[in-house]
Design a protein around this motif. Structure first.
Motif, PDB file in Angstrom:
ATOM      1  N   LYS A  39       0.832  -1.207   0.000  1.00 35.76           N
ATOM      2  CA  LYS A  39       0.000   0.000   0.000  1.00 35.76           C
ATOM      3  C   LYS A  39       0.863   1.251   0.000  1.00 35.76           C
ATOM      4  N   SER A  40       0.445   2.222  -0.789  1.00 39.40           N
ATOM      5  CA  SER A  40       1.129   3.501  -0.892  1.00 39.40           C
ATOM      6  C   SER A  40       0.303   4.571  -0.181  1.00 39.40           C
ATOM      7  N   THR A  41       0.957   5.613   0.243  1.00 32.12           N
ATOM      8  CA  THR A  41       0.254   6.725   0.882  1.00 32.12           C
ATOM      9  C   THR A  41      -0.110   7.817  -0.123  1.00 32.12           C
ATOM     10  N   THR A  42       0.188   7.606  -1.393  1.00 33.45           N
ATOM     11  CA  THR A  42      -0.122   8.603  -2.421  1.00 33.45           C
ATOM     12  C   THR A  42      -1.625   8.830  -2.490  1.00 33.45           C
ATOM     13  N   PRO A  43      -2.066  10.065  -2.315  1.00 32.93           N
ATOM     14  CA  PRO A  43      -3.508  10.335  -2.360  1.00 32.93           C
ATOM     15  C   PRO A  43      -3.981  10.631  -3.793  1.00 32.93           C
ATOM     16  N   TYR A  44      -5.177  10.191  -4.091  1.00 32.36           N
ATOM     17  CA  TYR A  44      -5.834  10.570  -5.349  1.00 32.36           C
ATOM     18  C   TYR A  44      -7.334  10.372  -5.171  1.00 32.36           C
ATOM     19  N   HIS A  45      -8.083  11.310  -5.704  1.00 34.96           N
ATOM     20  CA  HIS A  45      -9.544  11.214  -5.670  1.00 34.96           C
ATOM     21  C   HIS A  45     -10.062  11.421  -7.087  1.00 34.96           C
ATOM     22  N   CYS A  46     -10.765  10.425  -7.600  1.00 30.86           N
ATOM     23  CA  CYS A  46     -11.422  10.538  -8.902  1.00 30.86           C
ATOM     24  C   CYS A  46     -12.816  11.100  -8.660  1.00 30.86           C
ATOM     25  N   PRO A  47     -13.202  12.131  -9.425  1.00 33.03           N
ATOM     26  CA  PRO A  47     -14.505  12.753  -9.173  1.00 33.03           C
ATOM     27  C   PRO A  47     -15.698  11.817  -9.362  1.00 33.03           C
ATOM     28  N   TRP A  48     -15.552  10.757 -10.130  1.00 37.21           N
ATOM     29  CA  TRP A  48     -16.708   9.875 -10.301  1.00 37.21           C
ATOM     30  C   TRP A  48     -16.502   8.467  -9.736  1.00 37.21           C
ATOM     31  N   LYS A  49     -15.238   8.053  -9.494  1.00 38.77           N
ATOM     32  CA  LYS A  49     -14.989   6.731  -8.909  1.00 38.77           C
ATOM     33  C   LYS A  49     -14.751   6.788  -7.407  1.00 38.77           C
ATOM     34  N   GLY A  50     -14.174   7.874  -6.915  1.00 36.63           N
ATOM     35  CA  GLY A  50     -13.925   8.004  -5.482  1.00 36.63           C
ATOM     36  C   GLY A  50     -12.457   8.019  -5.128  1.00 36.63           C
ATOM     37  N   ASP A  51     -12.169   7.687  -3.866  1.00 38.90           N
ATOM     38  CA  ASP A  51     -10.795   7.689  -3.373  1.00 38.90           C
ATOM     39  C   ASP A  51     -10.058   6.449  -3.862  1.00 38.90           C
ATOM     40  N   CYS A  52      -8.877   6.699  -4.385  1.00 39.35           N
ATOM     41  CA  CYS A  52      -8.048   5.644  -4.956  1.00 39.35           C
ATOM     42  C   CYS A  52      -7.036   5.153  -3.929  1.00 39.35           C
ATOM     43  N   GLN A  53      -6.776   3.864  -3.932  1.00 42.68           N
ATOM     44  CA  GLN A  53      -5.682   3.285  -3.159  1.00 42.68           C
ATOM     45  C   GLN A  53      -4.594   2.877  -4.137  1.00 42.68           C
ATOM     46  N   TYR A  54      -3.443   3.531  -4.042  1.00 47.46           N
ATOM     47  CA  TYR A  54      -2.304   3.139  -4.871  1.00 47.46           C
ATOM     48  C   TYR A  54      -1.511   2.052  -4.168  1.00 47.46           C
ATOM     49  N   PHE A  55      -0.802   1.258  -4.979  1.00 48.93           N
ATOM     50  CA  PHE A  55       0.091   0.224  -4.480  1.00 48.93           C
ATOM     51  C   PHE A  55       1.417   0.330  -5.214  1.00 48.93           C
ATOM     52  N   SER A  56       2.484   0.125  -4.482  1.00 45.51           N
ATOM     53  CA  SER A  56       3.788  -0.021  -5.114  1.00 45.51           C
ATOM     54  C   SER A  56       3.989  -1.507  -5.377  1.00 45.51           C
ATOM     55  N   VAL A  57       4.743  -1.817  -6.425  1.00 45.61           N
ATOM     56  CA  VAL A  57       4.938  -3.203  -6.837  1.00 45.61           C
ATOM     57  C   VAL A  57       6.380  -3.614  -6.539  1.00 45.61           C
ATOM     58  N   LYS A  58       6.526  -4.761  -5.891  1.00 45.39           N
ATOM     59  CA  LYS A  58       7.852  -5.283  -5.573  1.00 45.39           C
ATOM     60  C   LYS A  58       8.447  -5.970  -6.795  1.00 45.39           C
ATOM     61  N   ASP A  59       9.673  -5.548  -7.117  1.00 46.87           N
ATOM     62  CA  ASP A  59      10.444  -6.142  -8.204  1.00 46.87           C
ATOM     63  C   ASP A  59      11.779  -6.563  -7.612  1.00 46.87           C
ATOM     64  N   ASP A  66       3.743   3.228  -6.861  1.00 48.55           N
ATOM     65  CA  ASP A  66       2.436   3.524  -7.445  1.00 48.55           C
ATOM     66  C   ASP A  66       2.215   2.923  -8.836  1.00 48.55           C
ATOM     67  N   ARG A  67       2.503   1.653  -8.984  1.00 48.53           N
ATOM     68  CA  ARG A  67       2.319   0.987 -10.280  1.00 48.53           C
ATOM     69  C   ARG A  67       0.980   0.258 -10.380  1.00 48.53           C
ATOM     70  N   ALA A  68       0.222   0.247  -9.274  1.00 49.64           N
ATOM     71  CA  ALA A  68      -1.095  -0.403  -9.262  1.00 49.64           C
ATOM     72  C   ALA A  68      -2.055   0.479  -8.478  1.00 49.64           C
ATOM     73  N   PHE A  69      -3.353   0.350  -8.789  1.00 47.72           N
ATOM     74  CA  PHE A  69      -4.339   1.159  -8.069  1.00 47.72           C
ATOM     75  C   PHE A  69      -5.682   0.461  -8.035  1.00 47.72           C
ATOM     76  N   SER A  70      -6.482   0.889  -7.059  1.00 48.09           N
ATOM     77  CA  SER A  70      -7.767   0.258  -6.806  1.00 48.09           C
ATOM     78  C   SER A  70      -8.703   1.285  -6.175  1.00 48.09           C
ATOM     79  N   TYR A  71      -9.982   0.986  -6.223  1.00 50.63           N
ATOM     80  CA  TYR A  71     -10.999   1.827  -5.573  1.00 50.63           C
ATOM     81  C   TYR A  71     -11.740   0.966  -4.560  1.00 50.63           C
ATOM     82  N   PRO A  72     -11.310   1.012  -3.280  1.00 53.24           N
ATOM     83  CA  PRO A  72     -11.922   0.157  -2.248  1.00 53.24           C
ATOM     84  C   PRO A  72     -13.400   0.442  -2.007  1.00 53.24           C
ATOM     85  N   GLU A  73     -13.799   1.708  -2.102  1.00 57.73           N
ATOM     86  CA  GLU A  73     -15.191   2.078  -1.862  1.00 57.73           C
ATOM     87  C   GLU A  73     -15.652   3.055  -2.943  1.00 57.73           C
TER      88      GLU A  73
END
Length: 100
Positions: A39-59, A66-73
């Protein structure tokens, strides 16, 4: 379909289980190798989808920010706009490529 970082499969699911939103393929949560995401702490809010949760990817020992993202709610009305419930589905970008 697969979400790939180099030769590493981060997510894999049949195409019919994915959801396409604005040019991004969203994978069901159960199809994602969660050990490769942090989980990343990078904030983002989409006006029609909501608050985004970014994820960093382990390589390996590297963490790709922040190579992955999701909308939990997702916001009310967004599920109807998409046609499916996409809560917690995960999409990828930059170094992570989605392939058939």
């Amino acid at each position: 379909m697969k979400a790939m970082l180099g030769d590493t499969i981060i997510a894999e699911a049949p195409k019919e289980d994915l959801i396409s939103i604005e040019g991004n393929w969203y994978f069901p949560p159960s199809s994602v190798t969660s050990e490769l995401l942090e989980k990343s702490t990078t904030p983002y809010h989409c006006p029609w989808k909501g608050d985004c949760q970014y994820f960093s990817v382990k390589d390996g020992d590297t963490l790709l920010q922040d190579r992955a993202f999701s909308y939990p709610e997702p916001l009310p009305g967004s599920r109807e706009r998409v046609g499916k419930d996409f809560a917690n589905y995960v999409a990828f970008w930059k170094d992570v490529k989605v392939v058939d």
